[in-house]
Structure formats: C-alpha cells, structure tokens
Design a protein around this motif. Structure first.
Motif, PDB file in Angstrom:
ATOM      1  N   LEU A  24       0.812  -1.211   0.000  1.00  0.00           N
ATOM      2  CA  LEU A  24       0.000   0.000   0.000  1.00  0.00           C
ATOM      3  C   LEU A  24       0.850   1.268   0.000  1.00  0.00           C
ATOM      4  O   LEU A  24       0.321   2.370  -0.134  1.00  0.00           O
ATOM      5  CB  LEU A  24      -0.957  -0.007   1.193  1.00  0.00           C
ATOM      6  CG  LEU A  24      -0.384  -0.326   2.573  1.00  0.00           C
ATOM      7  CD1 LEU A  24       0.123   0.921   3.244  1.00  0.00           C
ATOM      8  CD2 LEU A  24      -1.438  -0.997   3.419  1.00  0.00           C
TER       9      LEU A  24
ATOM     10  N   MET B 246      -1.573 -13.287   3.418  1.00  0.00           N
ATOM     11  CA  MET B 246      -1.718 -12.179   2.453  1.00  0.00           C
ATOM     12  C   MET B 246      -0.682 -12.314   1.341  1.00  0.00           C
ATOM     13  O   MET B 246      -0.994 -12.172   0.158  1.00  0.00           O
ATOM     14  CB  MET B 246      -1.526 -10.828   3.169  1.00  0.00           C
ATOM     15  CG  MET B 246      -2.663 -10.472   4.097  1.00  0.00           C
ATOM     16  SD  MET B 246      -2.232  -9.076   5.179  1.00  0.00           S
ATOM     17  CE  MET B 246      -2.327  -7.694   4.028  1.00  0.00           C
TER      18      MET B 246
ATOM     19  N   LEU C 216      -7.527 -11.249   6.220  1.00  0.00           N
ATOM     20  CA  LEU C 216      -7.110 -10.414   7.354  1.00  0.00           C
ATOM     21  C   LEU C 216      -8.270  -9.901   8.199  1.00  0.00           C
ATOM     22  O   LEU C 216      -8.070  -9.160   9.169  1.00  0.00           O
ATOM     23  CB  LEU C 216      -6.235  -9.237   6.869  1.00  0.00           C
ATOM     24  CG  LEU C 216      -6.633  -8.497   5.603  1.00  0.00           C
ATOM     25  CD1 LEU C 216      -7.935  -7.811   5.728  1.00  0.00           C
ATOM     26  CD2 LEU C 216      -5.531  -7.548   5.195  1.00  0.00           C
TER      27      LEU C 216
ATOM     28  N   ARG D 213      -8.113   3.744   7.330  1.00  0.00           N
ATOM     29  CA  ARG D 213      -7.168   4.566   6.592  1.00  0.00           C
ATOM     30  C   ARG D 213      -7.112   5.942   7.237  1.00  0.00           C
ATOM     31  O   ARG D 213      -8.142   6.526   7.582  1.00  0.00           O
ATOM     32  CB  ARG D 213      -7.598   4.709   5.124  1.00  0.00           C
ATOM     33  CG  ARG D 213      -7.310   3.486   4.261  1.00  0.00           C
ATOM     34  CD  ARG D 213      -5.798   3.272   4.078  1.00  0.00           C
ATOM     35  NE  ARG D 213      -5.493   2.143   3.213  1.00  0.00           N
ATOM     36  CZ  ARG D 213      -5.266   0.907   3.641  1.00  0.00           C
ATOM     37  NH1 ARG D 213      -5.313   0.603   4.927  1.00  0.00           N
ATOM     38  NH2 ARG D 213      -4.977  -0.060   2.779  1.00  0.00           N
TER      39      ARG D 213
ATOM     40  N   ARG E 161      -0.086 -12.219   7.777  1.00  0.00           N
ATOM     41  CA  ARG E 161       0.815 -11.640   6.775  1.00  0.00           C
ATOM     42  C   ARG E 161       1.323 -12.721   5.818  1.00  0.00           C
ATOM     43  O   ARG E 161       1.482 -12.471   4.622  1.00  0.00           O
ATOM     44  CB  ARG E 161       1.980 -10.928   7.462  1.00  0.00           C
ATOM     45  CG  ARG E 161       1.578  -9.607   8.109  1.00  0.00           C
ATOM     46  CD  ARG E 161       1.379  -8.498   7.092  1.00  0.00           C
ATOM     47  NE  ARG E 161       0.696  -7.355   7.644  1.00  0.00           N
ATOM     48  CZ  ARG E 161       1.276  -6.345   8.311  1.00  0.00           C
ATOM     49  NH1 ARG E 161       2.572  -6.351   8.518  1.00  0.00           N
ATOM     50  NH2 ARG E 161       0.550  -5.344   8.762  1.00  0.00           N
TER      51      ARG E 161
ATOM     52  N   HIS F  95       0.392   1.033  12.087  1.00  0.00           N
ATOM     53  CA  HIS F  95      -0.298   0.266  11.037  1.00  0.00           C
ATOM     54  C   HIS F  95      -0.082  -1.247  11.215  1.00  0.00           C
ATOM     55  O   HIS F  95       0.475  -1.918  10.335  1.00  0.00           O
ATOM     56  CB  HIS F  95       0.156   0.712   9.640  1.00  0.00           C
ATOM     57  CG  HIS F  95      -0.909   0.533   8.600  1.00  0.00           C
ATOM     58  ND1 HIS F  95      -1.137   1.416   7.575  1.00  0.00           N
ATOM     59  CD2 HIS F  95      -1.828  -0.445   8.432  1.00  0.00           C
ATOM     60  CE1 HIS F  95      -2.132   0.989   6.817  1.00  0.00           C
ATOM     61  NE2 HIS F  95      -2.578  -0.158   7.308  1.00  0.00           N
TER      62      HIS F  95
ATOM     63  N   SER G  74      -3.154  -5.862  10.595  1.00  0.00           N
ATOM     64  CA  SER G  74      -3.090  -7.205   9.990  1.00  0.00           C
ATOM     65  C   SER G  74      -1.788  -7.923  10.337  1.00  0.00           C
ATOM     66  O   SER G  74      -1.496  -8.987   9.780  1.00  0.00           O
ATOM     67  CB  SER G  74      -3.219  -7.096   8.463  1.00  0.00           C
ATOM     68  OG  SER G  74      -2.088  -6.434   7.922  1.00  0.00           O
TER      69      SER G  74
ATOM     70  N   SER H 159      -2.278  -6.284   0.136  1.00  0.00           N
ATOM     71  CA  SER H 159      -3.153  -5.492   1.006  1.00  0.00           C
ATOM     72  C   SER H 159      -4.584  -5.754   0.569  1.00  0.00           C
ATOM     73  O   SER H 159      -4.831  -6.145  -0.572  1.00  0.00           O
ATOM     74  CB  SER H 159      -2.865  -3.993   0.862  1.00  0.00           C
ATOM     75  OG  SER H 159      -3.182  -3.530  -0.435  1.00  0.00           O
ATOM     76  N   VAL H 160      -5.489  -5.503   1.504  1.00  0.00           N
ATOM     77  CA  VAL H 160      -6.895  -5.521   1.075  1.00  0.00           C
ATOM     78  C   VAL H 160      -7.252  -4.169   0.490  1.00  0.00           C
ATOM     79  O   VAL H 160      -7.992  -4.074  -0.482  1.00  0.00           O
ATOM     80  CB  VAL H 160      -7.840  -5.919   2.240  1.00  0.00           C
ATOM     81  CG1 VAL H 160      -7.813  -4.928   3.385  1.00  0.00           C
ATOM     82  CG2 VAL H 160      -9.274  -6.082   1.745  1.00  0.00           C
ATOM     83  N   GLY H 161      -6.698  -3.095   1.063  1.00  0.00           N
ATOM     84  CA  GLY H 161      -7.006  -1.742   0.602  1.00  0.00           C
ATOM     85  C   GLY H 161      -6.441  -1.511  -0.790  1.00  0.00           C
ATOM     86  O   GLY H 161      -5.367  -2.009  -1.143  1.00  0.00           O
TER      87      GLY H 161
HETATM   88  C1  DGY Z   1      -4.500  -3.463   4.095  1.00  0.00           C
HETATM   89  O1  DGY Z   1      -4.300  -4.640   3.803  1.00  0.00           O
HETATM   90  O2  DGY Z   1      -5.069  -2.679   3.342  1.00  0.00           O
HETATM   91  C2  DGY Z   1      -4.049  -3.015   5.444  1.00  0.00           C
HETATM   92  O3  DGY Z   1      -4.114  -1.679   5.648  1.00  0.00           O
HETATM   93  C3  DGY Z   1      -2.718  -3.597   5.804  1.00  0.00           C
HETATM   94  O4  DGY Z   1      -3.037  -4.852   6.223  1.00  0.00           O
END
Ligand code: DGY
Length: 332
Positions: A58, A302, A105, A243, A299, A290, A293, A80-82
């Motif tokens: 991210l 992910m 996550l 965020r 991790r 931050h 997750s 990341s999910v975001g």
């Molecule tokens: C995401 O994955 O978007 C988080 O902010 C970091 O895990």
C-alpha cells in the motif's frame, strides 16, 4: 542439471515472507527490493520498466505515471486488502488486472481494533509507561481511571467484513451496536449481531466508541473532522484502523487536546508514516504503526494470496482470485 530460466520477471517492492518468495521463484525471475522501508519512487519507476508483474504494497502508488514507465507490465498484485493506492481505472484502461487480499485479514484486523479500543478505554499504555518509569507508588483508588467498555454503545462506520467482525466481538462485551453504511447487510446479519442501522449524525451522538471501518475514497476523505467531533460525546473514544485520511488528523489533535472527545486509538495516519504535530504528546491517544493485519499467520497468508494470483494469471493462464478490476481481462 541446468537451471531452468523463467521468461517472466516480477518486481517485488519489499521484503515479504520467505515462503511467498519461494512460491514466486518456482515460476518467475524475481527483482526483489528486500528492504523494510518503501522503495523510493524513482527507483520503483526505473525497476518496473523491465517487470512483467508487480507485487507491491500500500506504500506504492500504482497510477498512470507508473503504468507509463512499465511497458511490459501485465499484472499487479497488492499485498493489502485496501486499494486506495491503486488507480484501478488506469489499470483497467491498460488491460492490467489488479488483485488484492480480502478475507484473510478480517479477523486479525478485528482483533487489533479491539486491542486499540481496550487499550484506549482502560489506559493500558499509560499504565505501561508508569511501570517502566518507576513511577508506580502502589495501588490508588483514583489512579489512571479509564472508562468501562461493557454495556456501552459501539458505533461502527462501515459495516463490511471487518466492521461485522468487530461487532461480533462486541457481543461478548454486552455492548449495544449501531452502524452506518450505505450498503445494509440484510436483516439476518443485523439480527445475529444485534446491530441497528443509524444515520451518520445519530451514530456520532449516541456512541461511546466510534470505530472506522470504511474504505478511503473521494466520499470518505475527512469524513470525520471538527464538525463531527462536535457531535460526539465528550467521553467518546475514536478508533481508526482503516485509513488515516478518513479522519482530519489536525482536527483530531484539537479535539483530544481540548477534551472535546475523550480519547483515540489509531493504527493509521493521514500522512503515514508521519503524524500530525502534537499527536505524539497526547496521553489520551493510543498510537500503533499500522499493525492491524500484522500477525505471522495473516501476513503469510496475504503474501501467499498475492504471489498465487501472479502465478495463476501469468504462469498458469488462469483467472486469479480477488480480481479488483475484472474488466481489465475483457480488454486483453
Ligand atoms: C490493508 O491490507 O489494506 C491493510 O491496511 C494492511 O493490512
């Protein structure tokens, strides 16, 4: 035996778990920026020039400038999910599919939201500092009094996967749950989680804890600022592990400093990794870097998802999981 050389190159923009790299190495040549801080933009733009795939975080903006610098780029997988760092429209227009890592996550981020909430409510970090400083002089009925969590009202802004997982934990604390989201999950979920939909202003007024779980986009930037703090209870605690830019951080500092709200638990910042001036000096803010997750299991998972999606699409010619812009495939 001769080593097989793989035709496609993947740029990996940060150190990631070894197992994720091993998965990629079975199918690709790797260009690894193996550091613990973000790759400088100029280096990213130069190294992406020869990349067929990009595994980024991210911290890397994937935008028109990056795409223009990457003539061979065929896919982006973000760890990341975001997705707020990715210009999905630009990627789609170039026919570059983008994958992310939802789902794996959810529970970990919900756990951490609760870590922030409990730490902020019960002044855990201030207590820790007192112990380490040698300042604890013995039990005192008026020392470091926090606020109860059980039985209070939790307001969730955003009621997707993570918001709902946070609500599920709140049931164990006997909390009342209100939520605000444009998308309502349906009666069954509301009933299971004993969650009531509320207007945004109402949620701010009635909640003892306001926790943010919405995406960052044009409609949510500075969603919470001076006016919103003005609606909250003076005892309210704001939690943000979503965020940073969703909250106007300068206004938050002012609200915490003046006692306009009671406290905050933050995992994300408006200009990460920087913090707004004054925030670090406020004892009623619990500050994390931050970490929501950041469990070993999550991790790794992910990274596995991100690596596997590159393998699926670029090496095996399959549709990858968790494609954020399916229209990109129609173009290619
Ligand atoms: C995401 O994955 O978007 C988080 O902010 C970091 O895990």
């Amino acid at each position: 035996m001769r080593r097989q050389s793989h035709p496609l190159k993947i740029l990996v923009t940060r150190r990631i778990p070894e197992a994720n790299l091993a998965l990629l190495k079975r199918h690709f040549r790797l260009d690894l920026y193996a550091h613990s801080t973000a790759i400088p933009r100029r280096l990213l733009l130069s190294r992406v020039r020869s990349a067929d795939g990009l595994l980024c975080l991210l911290t890397e903006r994937v935008d028109a400038e990056l795409l223009a610098a990457a003539p061979r780029l065929k896919m982006v997988a973000t760890f990341s999910v975001g997705l707020d760092h990715v210009d999905l429209a630009a990627c789609t227009a170039r026919g570059v599919p983008v994958t992310h890592t939802p789902g794996v996550l959810t529970e970990t981020c919900a756990d951490f939201t609760w870590a922030l909430l409990l730490a902020a409510a019960r002044r855990v970090v201030e207590g820790d500092r007192l112990m380490r400083s040698g300042g604890y002089a013995g039990w005192d009925p008026l020392m470091l009094l926090g606020t109860d969590v059980h039985g209070k009202t939790l307001g969730l802004i955003g009621f997707g996967r993570i918001g709902q997982a946070v609500a599920r934990r709140a049931l164990g604390f006997g909390m009342k749950i209100v939520y605000h989201d444009l998308y309502r999950p349906g009666r069954a979920v509301e009933k299971e989680l004993k969650a009531r939909h509320a207007g945004f202003r109402e949620l701010l007024k009635v909640s003892d804890f306001v926790s943010v779980h919405t995406d960052l986009g044009p409609g949510t930037r500075h969603l919470i600022g001076r006016r919103e703090f003005g609606l909250m209870k003076p005892s309210a605690v704001l939690i943000n592990a979503a965020r940073g830019p969703i909250v106007d951080e300068a206004a938050l500092v002012a609200a915490l400093r003046s006692g306009r709200i009671g406290g905050a638990g933050l995992d994300v910042y408006e200009r990460e990794p920087k913090m707004a001036p004054g925030l670090a000096a406020l004892p009623n803010a619990v500050l994390a870097p931050h970490l929501a997750s950041a469990s070993l299991e999550t991790r790794s998972e992910m990274g596995r998802l991100a690596a596997q999606s590159l393998v699926d699409f670029l090496a095996l010619g399959r549709r990858p999981l968790h494609l954020a812009n399916p229209k990109a495939l129609k173009r290619s």
